[in-house]
Scaffold this active site. Structure first.
Site, PDB file in Angstrom:
ATOM      1  N   GLU A  18       0.470  -1.185  -0.423  1.00  7.63           N
ATOM      2  CA  GLU A  18       0.189   0.480   0.086  1.00  7.63           C
ATOM      3  C   GLU A  18       0.720   1.756  -0.228  1.00  7.63           C
ATOM      4  O   GLU A  18       2.065   0.900  -0.074  1.00  7.63           O
ATOM      5  CB  GLU A  18      -1.006   0.017   1.231  1.00  7.63           C
ATOM      6  CG  GLU A  18      -2.581  -0.777   1.345  1.00  7.63           C
ATOM      7  CD  GLU A  18      -2.820  -0.668   2.433  1.00  7.63           C
ATOM      8  OE1 GLU A  18      -2.909  -0.479   2.869  1.00  7.63           O
ATOM      9  OE2 GLU A  18      -4.094  -2.234   2.644  1.00  7.63           O
TER      10      GLU A  18
ATOM     11  N   HIS B 205      -9.113  10.025   4.072  1.00  8.39           N
ATOM     12  CA  HIS B 205      -9.023   8.920   2.878  1.00  8.39           C
ATOM     13  C   HIS B 205      -9.478   9.352   1.424  1.00  8.39           C
ATOM     14  O   HIS B 205     -10.183  10.337   1.504  1.00  8.39           O
ATOM     15  CB  HIS B 205      -9.535   7.838   3.435  1.00  8.39           C
ATOM     16  CG  HIS B 205      -9.069   6.046   2.372  1.00  8.39           C
ATOM     17  ND1 HIS B 205      -9.220   6.721   1.881  1.00  8.39           N
ATOM     18  CD2 HIS B 205      -8.457   5.933   3.323  1.00  8.39           C
ATOM     19  CE1 HIS B 205      -8.729   5.144   0.911  1.00  8.39           C
ATOM     20  NE2 HIS B 205      -8.144   4.169   1.888  1.00  8.39           N
TER      21      HIS B 205
ATOM     22  N   ARG C 159      -1.259   9.549   2.384  1.00  8.38           N
ATOM     23  CA  ARG C 159      -2.636  10.131   1.874  1.00  8.38           C
ATOM     24  C   ARG C 159      -3.277  11.136   2.041  1.00  8.38           C
ATOM     25  O   ARG C 159      -3.703  11.819   1.059  1.00  8.38           O
ATOM     26  CB  ARG C 159      -3.317   9.134   2.993  1.00  8.38           C
ATOM     27  CG  ARG C 159      -3.372   7.181   3.155  1.00  8.38           C
ATOM     28  CD  ARG C 159      -4.358   7.437   4.268  1.00  8.38           C
ATOM     29  NE  ARG C 159      -4.206   5.995   3.392  1.00  8.38           N
ATOM     30  CZ  ARG C 159      -4.946   5.037   4.178  1.00  8.38           C
ATOM     31  NH1 ARG C 159      -5.157   5.297   5.808  1.00  8.38           N
ATOM     32  NH2 ARG C 159      -5.489   4.253   4.264  1.00  8.38           N
TER      33      ARG C 159
ATOM     34  N   HIS D 278     -11.402   9.897   7.973  1.00  6.03           N
ATOM     35  CA  HIS D 278     -11.056   8.152   8.472  1.00  6.03           C
ATOM     36  C   HIS D 278      -9.993   8.480   9.376  1.00  6.03           C
ATOM     37  O   HIS D 278     -10.638   6.885   9.990  1.00  6.03           O
ATOM     38  CB  HIS D 278     -10.147   8.603   6.596  1.00  6.03           C
ATOM     39  CG  HIS D 278     -10.005   6.421   6.047  1.00  6.03           C
ATOM     40  ND1 HIS D 278     -10.778   5.342   7.174  1.00  6.03           N
ATOM     41  CD2 HIS D 278      -8.920   6.187   6.628  1.00  6.03           C
ATOM     42  CE1 HIS D 278     -10.085   4.462   6.431  1.00  6.03           C
ATOM     43  NE2 HIS D 278      -9.349   4.174   6.898  1.00  6.03           N
TER      44      HIS D 278
ATOM     45  N   ARG E 185      -1.075   8.455   9.658  1.00  2.10           N
ATOM     46  CA  ARG E 185      -0.441   7.686   9.330  1.00  2.10           C
ATOM     47  C   ARG E 185      -0.396   6.444   8.791  1.00  2.10           C
ATOM     48  O   ARG E 185      -1.106   6.743   7.505  1.00  2.10           O
ATOM     49  CB  ARG E 185      -1.748   7.244   9.974  1.00  2.10           C
ATOM     50  CG  ARG E 185      -2.307   5.614   9.952  1.00  2.10           C
ATOM     51  CD  ARG E 185      -2.893   5.171  10.913  1.00  2.10           C
ATOM     52  NE  ARG E 185      -4.509   4.922  10.020  1.00  2.10           N
ATOM     53  CZ  ARG E 185      -5.390   4.197   8.760  1.00  2.10           C
ATOM     54  NH1 ARG E 185      -3.874   3.386   8.508  1.00  2.10           N
ATOM     55  NH2 ARG E 185      -6.227   5.223   8.530  1.00  2.10           N
TER      56      ARG E 185
END
Length: 541
Positions: free
Chosen positions: A126, A245, A291, A350, A385
């Site tokens: 990811e 997100h 992100r 998110h 994160r």
């Protein structure tokens, strides 16, 4: 009526103290309860256990250095890079070191992680990970399957009592010592609060996502646990850092369904409405950038009228339904065939990197109070994160909390639980004050969202304070307090870093590369200072 789904012994009348009370039925809460067995534990949860928890909705999986060639140190390096300079290195290092052991725990509890024909765990990649290290279940069903396996284990564990239908309202205190949890039955007109006395309380109440108008989180993620800790006097940390997100599926649903980041890890690209790929203009890693960068890029494309879409046609194609059944079913239900069509996406609240400040064992600044999962701020995530570190953090620190409590408290010989009803209160309008709460969500989305600036934050702080003063509904007062705390922390950090972006301070400031800490006293001070940003008539309203 609120109901118990499991009770080993009936509650004793007239006294007794629960050994441990856990507020929250998500991954952190139930994993901690299982690790505490056979010590008697009561889990309080507003929704049926496992429902109303963001853990069950996690699609990507759990990050862990389990593959050949990967190491905890590589995982740590990626975590530090994503965290934008304020990750607590020692905390993140122990989290990455303990990841393999927690995966093995989950396997022992029956979690069916994907394996290859040789029986080895299969791993995916990811965004911002340098290695393939995400353990999955059936592609995008990790959260659901992990929760299902653990809930089944909870039901088989006689020392765990689950009380469904109780909304946490406050923490009972005696000086700095926690005495238990004050809760209220969520069904019907609840005139009476309930005290669950305890020697130890573990907050595992989840995040704050539903304070935003567009979110991937369930409605129970309204920040009530964070507010409970704040009112009790706990120190909070890093509240300004909210992760959006990038790829919530934009089909008008609340909560917004999620298009897992694993799709981009497998080669899906982001395009505008003309089909032009845009992420390389924003970051050299393109779709696999951190992100916060991807979320701001999509926000900018949408704001410019070009739209944003996830193109999975070449990378995923005909195998979509098998590889990503959850996303596929969501798209089809909205009239989109992701095999042949683009998926419209938008940033959505998110994950909250901030929360109640804890140490390496999950201890908060209050005696007898621990916190785990999204309500906690361990320092492992820093300002942003790393993908799929959330489930990992939840199980690592839930296990450490259980070990800490076991070492501190004498082991009880029998399970003994109690409920003490408080005095009856004036009737409260228990049904949600929908108009006020929706206004809170709009304020947070508009002024405390992907992009922030001083005047908007100041206006948000002032209006949220008025809403909190005006309501008598306890759950709403807690939700609004958390919103105020997040807005105040965002106002106070005059730079951009990770999930916190200020258009009036667009660059990071090296001198501010440190964590932030907030209490209720700080909230009052910031509220007064921020009024200077408002017009005179707004400041005096």
């Amino acid at each position: 009526m609120a109901r118990e789904i499991q009770e080993v012994h009936p509650p004793r009348s007239g006294g007794g103290i629960d050994d441990v009370v856990i507020l929250g039925g998500g991954l952190a809460g139930i994993f901690c309860a299982l690790k505490l067995a056979p010590r008697p534990v009561t889990i309080l949860t507003a929704a049926p256990i496992g429902e109303g928890a963001s853990s069950a909705w996690a699609q990507g999986g759990m990050a862990a250095a389990v593959a050949e060639g990967d190491t905890p140190d590589k995982h740590l390096a990626d975590t530090l890079a994503a965290g934008a300079g304020i990750v607590d290195r020692k905390i993140a290092a122990l989290m990455t070191r303990e990841a393999r052991a927690r995966v093995e725990d989950l396997l022992a509890y029956g979690v069916p992680f994907d394996k290859d024909v040789q029986g080895r765990l299969t791993v995916g990649r990811e965004a911002a990970h340098s290695e393939r290290r995400i353990v999955h279940v059936r592609g995008d069903m990790a959260g659901r399957e992990i929760m299902a396996a653990l809930i089944a284990e909870v039901r088989r564990t006689p020392s765990i009592r689950v009380m469904e239908g109780y909304v946490g309202e406050g923490i009972a205190m005696d000086g700095r010592q926690v005495q238990g949890v004050v809760a209220r039955p969520s069904a019907g007109k609840a005139l009476t609060t309930v005290l669950f006395p305890a020697h130890a309380v573990v907050l595992a109440s989840g995040g704050i996502g539903h304070l935003y108008a567009v979110t991937t989180n369930p409605k129970e993620a309204n920040g009530h646990g964070l507010a409970m800790a704040a009112r009790a006097g706990a120190i909070l940390a890093d509240l300004e850092f909210v992760q959006f997100h990038p790829t919530a599926i934009d089909v008008g649903r609340d909560p917004a369904p999620l298009a897992t980041e694993a799709l981009r890890g497998d080669g899906a690209i982001l395009v505008d409405r003309t089909g032009e790929r845009f992420m390389p203009r924003y970051h050299p890693d393109g779709e696999l950038a951190p992100r916060d960068i991807v979320a701001r890029a999509i926000h900018a494309e949408r704001a410019a009228g070009r739209g944003a879409f996830l193109d999975c046609r070449a990378a995923i194609g005909a195998g979509f339904a098998d590889r990503y059944p959850t996303v596929y079913a969501t798209c089809v239900s909205a009239g989109i065939d992701p095999v042949t069509q683009l998926i419209p996406v938008a940033p959505a609240a998110h994950y909250h990197m901030g929360g109640v400040l804890t140490d390496a064992n999950g201890r908060t600044s209050l005696d007898g109070l621990w916190a785990a999962g999204e309500v906690a701020s361990t320092g492992a995530h820093g300002a942003n994160r790393l993908a799929s570190n959330s489930l990992l953090e939840a199980v690592v620190f839930a296990a450490r909390i259980a070990e800490d409590i076991q070492g501190l408290l004498p082991s009880p010989k029998v399970a003994s639980w109690s409920i003490r009803r408080t005095e009856e209160e004036p009737e409260l309008p228990w049904s949600q004050d929908t108009r006020a709460f929706e206004r809170v969500r709009q304020i947070m989305a508009t002024e405390v969202g992907v992009i922030r600036e001083a005047h908007g934050l100041s206006a948000a702080i002032a209006e949220l304070e008025r809403i909190e003063r005006a309501t008598t509904v306890p759950w709403l007062k807690n939700a609004v307090l958390t919103a105020r705390l997040v807005a105040a922390a965002a106002w106070a950090r005059k730079e951009s870093r990770g999930g916190h972006y200020r258009s009036d301070f667009p660059d990071p400031v090296p001198a501010l590369a440190r964590r932030s800490f907030t209490t209720l006293a700080d909230l009052k001070r910031i509220g007064e200072e921020s009024r200077r940003d408002l017009l005179p008539e707004a400041a005096s309203a």
